[in-house]
Design a protein around this motif. Sequence first.
Motif, short mmCIF file in Angstrom:
data_model
loop_
_atom_site.label_atom_id
_atom_site.label_comp_id
_atom_site.label_asym_id
_atom_site.label_seq_id
_atom_site.Cartn_x
_atom_site.Cartn_y
_atom_site.Cartn_z
N GLU A 1 -8.27 11.48 -8.17
CA GLU A 1 -8.66 12.01 -6.55
C GLU A 1 -8.22 13.01 -6.58
N GLY A 2 -6.97 13.67 -7.89
CA GLY A 2 -6.00 15.06 -7.17
C GLY A 2 -5.26 14.61 -6.34
N ARG A 3 -4.92 13.79 -5.97
CA ARG A 3 -3.32 13.77 -5.56
C ARG A 3 -2.25 13.58 -6.55
N GLU A 4 -0.87 14.14 -5.83
CA GLU A 4 0.63 14.10 -6.82
C GLU A 4 1.23 14.04 -6.06
N VAL A 5 2.46 12.80 -6.62
CA VAL A 5 3.84 13.02 -5.81
C VAL A 5 4.98 13.92 -6.05
N GLU A 6 5.70 14.50 -5.75
CA GLU A 6 7.15 15.28 -6.28
C GLU A 6 8.17 14.09 -6.04
N SER B 1 1.11 -1.26 0.13
CA SER B 1 0.05 0.15 -0.44
C SER B 1 0.89 1.50 0.09
N VAL B 2 1.75 1.47 -0.95
CA VAL B 2 2.78 2.55 -1.13
C VAL B 2 3.20 2.28 -2.75
N ILE B 3 3.61 4.12 -2.83
CA ILE B 3 3.61 4.20 -3.68
C ILE B 3 6.12 4.45 -3.98
N VAL B 4 6.63 3.61 -4.10
CA VAL B 4 7.85 4.08 -3.96
C VAL B 4 8.23 4.57 -5.55
N CYS B 5 9.06 5.92 -5.35
CA CYS B 5 9.75 6.78 -5.78
C CYS B 5 11.28 6.05 -5.93
#
Length: 126
Positions: free
Chosen positions: A95-100, A49-53
Amino acid sequence: FEIFNLGMKTGDTLKIKGKISEDTDGFSINLGSKSSDLALHFNPRFNESVIVCNSRCSNAWQAEHRDDHLSFSRGSSVKITIEMLADKFEVKLPEGREVEFPNRHCYEKISYMSVKGGFRVTSFKL
């Protein structure tokens, strides 16, 4: 899914639409000069349940950036927008989420793109 002559540069936006597999643990979208040199490795992991960059330099992974705002699920169709700025990548999610994620190698041009894992690309636009 791999492209070797993408031609993405600072200021460009990449839009990727696709369907996430029902049974996948995750997928990745990779941008860089080649598979061993990546400016952006975007890797949602459903089993965590995570986004890894991350980024990769001469086959060596750098420090991971983890974000626990996974705003999509297995089996869903999604649109992911990646904007390349001089100092960072902005990844816009449902859903308007953003990852930088920082442009650690100061890339000005991206020629390589790959999509791996449980994500079937239905369209992409640069």
